[in-house]
Write a protein that holds these residues in place. Structure first.
Motif, PDB file in Angstrom:
ATOM      1  N   HIS A   1      -7.971   2.626   3.433  1.00  0.00           N
ATOM      2  CA  HIS A   1      -7.576   2.379   2.048  1.00  0.00           C
ATOM      3  C   HIS A   1      -6.426   1.374   2.002  1.00  0.00           C
ATOM      4  O   HIS A   1      -6.380   0.504   1.120  1.00  0.00           O
TER       5      HIS A   1
ATOM      6  N   ILE B   1      -9.325   3.309  -5.127  1.00  0.00           N
ATOM      7  CA  ILE B   1     -10.141   3.361  -3.907  1.00  0.00           C
ATOM      8  C   ILE B   1     -10.339   4.815  -3.506  1.00  0.00           C
ATOM      9  O   ILE B   1      -9.403   5.620  -3.543  1.00  0.00           O
TER      10      ILE B   1
ATOM     11  N   VAL C   1      -3.730  -1.991  -7.401  1.00  0.00           N
ATOM     12  CA  VAL C   1      -4.402  -0.781  -6.928  1.00  0.00           C
ATOM     13  C   VAL C   1      -3.613   0.439  -7.378  1.00  0.00           C
ATOM     14  O   VAL C   1      -2.387   0.472  -7.245  1.00  0.00           O
TER      15      VAL C   1
ATOM     16  N   THR D   1      -7.283   1.417 -15.220  1.00  0.00           N
ATOM     17  CA  THR D   1      -8.138   1.164 -14.061  1.00  0.00           C
ATOM     18  C   THR D   1      -9.443   0.521 -14.510  1.00  0.00           C
ATOM     19  O   THR D   1     -10.104   1.007 -15.425  1.00  0.00           O
TER      20      THR D   1
ATOM     21  N   GLU E   1      -6.503  -2.139   0.071  1.00  0.00           N
ATOM     22  CA  GLU E   1      -5.473  -2.391  -0.947  1.00  0.00           C
ATOM     23  C   GLU E   1      -4.720  -3.688  -0.645  1.00  0.00           C
ATOM     24  O   GLU E   1      -4.426  -4.475  -1.555  1.00  0.00           O
TER      25      GLU E   1
ATOM     26  N   THR F   1      -7.435  -4.128 -12.063  1.00  0.00           N
ATOM     27  CA  THR F   1      -6.864  -2.961 -11.390  1.00  0.00           C
ATOM     28  C   THR F   1      -7.981  -2.104 -10.786  1.00  0.00           C
ATOM     29  O   THR F   1      -8.949  -1.772 -11.461  1.00  0.00           O
TER      30      THR F   1
END
Length: 236
Positions: A61, A52, A75, A83, A65, A49
């Motif tokens: 982004h 950004i 993401v 994360t 992604e 995971t």
């Protein structure tokens, strides 16, 4: 060539985990970077995971992604306990956005966006060492040897069949090794899906395979390069 099958005592056959001889290989396609088998590329970021951040990234982004998700990753828009890495660039890091500050606070590894593109181009989860973005102070600590040592990725994985230990095909071997490297670095995702039918449990060192007559089989890892180096050191 068809996949190997295993025969049980009642004469029924079941597909065994994918194996191959050391000399066999995998086919390539022109739709992805060279030397990157389709099956492997689609799962480069499996079980991982990302978040950004940054206003000066080479792509939006959304585009980054999309690449991550297309290759098996996830993401999030916030930094959470789930994360694994924060993606940005040098300029983005120095912007010290809310996500960057949170990642620093949680001691989360921050990676340059090039890591995503290079992993996809190579068709596997690469070592993160050269992509880490950090302050000069942290770089000094890492150079002093306090950073976790590089994990040996030149290893072979095998599963235990009724006939003995069988080596995984190259693509599957790469996928398991990449997931194992990620598990060792993060101490998370001890159970990881390596395809739609198989799950690897790194804590118990077994592979669960749907449709197999034996649902859980033992697996083992052998660091080939480490063994070869040890032998070379012993030579006069």
């Amino acid at each position: 060539m068809s996949e190997p099958q295993q025969t049980t005592s009642d004469n029924t056959t079941n597909p065994a985990p994918t194996t191959e001889n050391v000399s066999s290989g995998s086919s390539n396609t022109a739709s992805i970077p060279a030397k990157a088998p389709v099956e492997m590329c689609l799962n480069v970021f499996n079980c991982i995971t990302f978040a950004i951040t940054g206003k000066t990234l080479s792509k939006s982004h959304h585009d980054i992604e999309k690449v991550i998700v297309e290759h098996g990753g996830h993401v999030t828009t916030t930094i959470t306990a789930k994360t694994d890495y924060l993606i940005t660039n040098d300029e983005g890091y120095h912007e010290m956005t809310k996500l960057t500050k949170e990642a620093e606070h949680r001691h989360l590894v921050i990676l340059d966006e090039k890591f995503i593109y290079d992993c996809v181009a190579r068709g596997k989860f690469l070592s993160i060492k050269k992509y880490i973005i950090e302050s000069q102070e942290k770089k000094g600590v890492r150079k002093a040897g306090e950073m976790e040592e590089e994990i040996e990725v030149n290893a072979k994985w095998a599963w235990k069949s009724e006939a003995g230990w069988c080596q995984f095909v190259r693509v599957m071997n790469e996928r398991i090794e990449n997931a194992y490297e990620h598990y060792l670095r993060t101490k998370r995702n001890k159970i990881c899906e390596i395809d739609t039918l198989r799950q690897v449990d790194f804590e118990r060192m077994v592979i669960h395979c749907q449709g197999d007559v034996i649902p859980s089989r033992r697996i083992k890892r052998e660091a080939v390069l480490a063994k070869e180096n040890a032998k070379n050191h012993k030579k006069p």
